[in-house]
Write a protein that holds these residues in place. Structure first.
Motif, PDB file in Angstrom:
ATOM      1  N   VAL A  33       0.838  -1.201   0.000  1.00 35.71           N
ATOM      2  CA  VAL A  33       0.000   0.000   0.000  1.00 35.71           C
ATOM      3  C   VAL A  33       0.874   1.252   0.000  1.00 35.71           C
ATOM      4  N   ASN A  34       1.947   1.246   0.773  1.00 31.13           N
ATOM      5  CA  ASN A  34       2.871   2.385   0.812  1.00 31.13           C
ATOM      6  C   ASN A  34       3.443   2.644  -0.579  1.00 31.13           C
ATOM      7  N   PHE A  35       3.862   1.591  -1.254  1.00 28.66           N
ATOM      8  CA  PHE A  35       4.423   1.754  -2.597  1.00 28.66           C
ATOM      9  C   PHE A  35       3.372   2.294  -3.562  1.00 28.66           C
ATOM     10  N   MET A  36       2.195   1.714  -3.539  1.00 30.24           N
ATOM     11  CA  MET A  36       1.151   2.141  -4.480  1.00 30.24           C
ATOM     12  C   MET A  36       0.662   3.559  -4.173  1.00 30.24           C
ATOM     13  N   THR A  41       3.884  10.117  -6.536  1.00 31.54           N
ATOM     14  CA  THR A  41       4.602  11.199  -5.848  1.00 31.54           C
ATOM     15  C   THR A  41       6.105  11.077  -6.044  1.00 31.54           C
ATOM     16  N   ILE A  42       6.638   9.862  -5.947  1.00 31.81           N
ATOM     17  CA  ILE A  42       8.097   9.719  -6.059  1.00 31.81           C
ATOM     18  C   ILE A  42       8.578   9.837  -7.499  1.00 31.81           C
ATOM     19  N   ARG A  43       7.688   9.773  -8.449  1.00 31.30           N
ATOM     20  CA  ARG A  43       8.080   9.932  -9.856  1.00 31.30           C
ATOM     21  C   ARG A  43       8.213  11.393 -10.250  1.00 31.30           C
ATOM     22  N   SER A  48      11.582  13.946  -2.581  1.00 32.47           N
ATOM     23  CA  SER A  48      12.816  13.848  -1.804  1.00 32.47           C
ATOM     24  C   SER A  48      13.405  12.440  -1.913  1.00 32.47           C
ATOM     25  N   LYS A  49      14.717  12.386  -1.764  1.00 36.80           N
ATOM     26  CA  LYS A  49      15.409  11.098  -1.848  1.00 36.80           C
ATOM     27  C   LYS A  49      15.038  10.199  -0.683  1.00 36.80           C
ATOM     28  N   TYR A  54      12.235   5.139   1.365  1.00 44.88           N
ATOM     29  CA  TYR A  54      11.251   4.386   2.138  1.00 44.88           C
ATOM     30  C   TYR A  54      10.230   3.684   1.242  1.00 44.88           C
ATOM     31  N   VAL A  55       9.859   4.323   0.156  1.00 48.35           N
ATOM     32  CA  VAL A  55       8.880   3.720  -0.754  1.00 48.35           C
ATOM     33  C   VAL A  55       9.498   2.513  -1.464  1.00 48.35           C
ATOM     34  N   TYR A  56      10.726   2.644  -1.953  1.00 49.02           N
ATOM     35  CA  TYR A  56      11.356   1.510  -2.640  1.00 49.02           C
ATOM     36  C   TYR A  56      11.729   0.389  -1.669  1.00 49.02           C
ATOM     37  N   LEU A  57      12.123   0.733  -0.449  1.00 51.87           N
ATOM     38  CA  LEU A  57      12.373  -0.309   0.548  1.00 51.87           C
ATOM     39  C   LEU A  57      11.084  -1.053   0.892  1.00 51.87           C
ATOM     40  N   SER A  58       9.971  -0.342   0.930  1.00 52.62           N
ATOM     41  CA  SER A  58       8.687  -0.987   1.174  1.00 52.62           C
ATOM     42  C   SER A  58       8.361  -1.979   0.060  1.00 52.62           C
TER      43      SER A  58
END
Length: 98
Positions: A33-36, A41-43, A48-49, A54-58
């Motif tokens: 859910v965090n990634f989706m 936003t991260i694109r 922020s890095k 955190y999103v990619y680690l999730s």
């Protein structure tokens, strides 16, 4: 909960961190859910890095859990009979037959 576009980057990071650390409580779906939730936003170039981290680690944690659970399921389904009584003890529904 306010819309994602109206939140500050600090709020994004705070929510993402909470969801990432919450996933360690055996909740791999929370990582997904965090990634989706934050994927768009991260694109953006202004992301922020730390949020990306955190999103990619999730996502990575979710993939690892998926691999572990599917491996365990495959082993258990194929080896349950040969494991004998020990496997029967951890089986919720004991299938009839072999």
């Amino acid at each position: 909960m306010p819309k994602l576009e109206k939140m500050s980057s600090e709020e994004h990071l705070s929510i993402s961190k909470k969801m990432f650390y919450g996933g360690f409580a055996f909740l791999p779906l929370l990582w997904l859910v965090n990634f989706m939730y934050f994927f768009n936003t991260i694109r953006q170039p202004t992301a922020s890095k730390e949020l990306k981290k955190y999103v990619y680690l999730s996502f990575g944690g979710c993939v690892v859990w998926f691999i572990l659970l599917t491996t365990w399921y495959g082993l258990f389904v194929n080896k349950r009979v040969s494991w004998g009584e020990g496997a029967d003890r951890i089986t919720v529904v004991i299938p009839k037959g072999l």
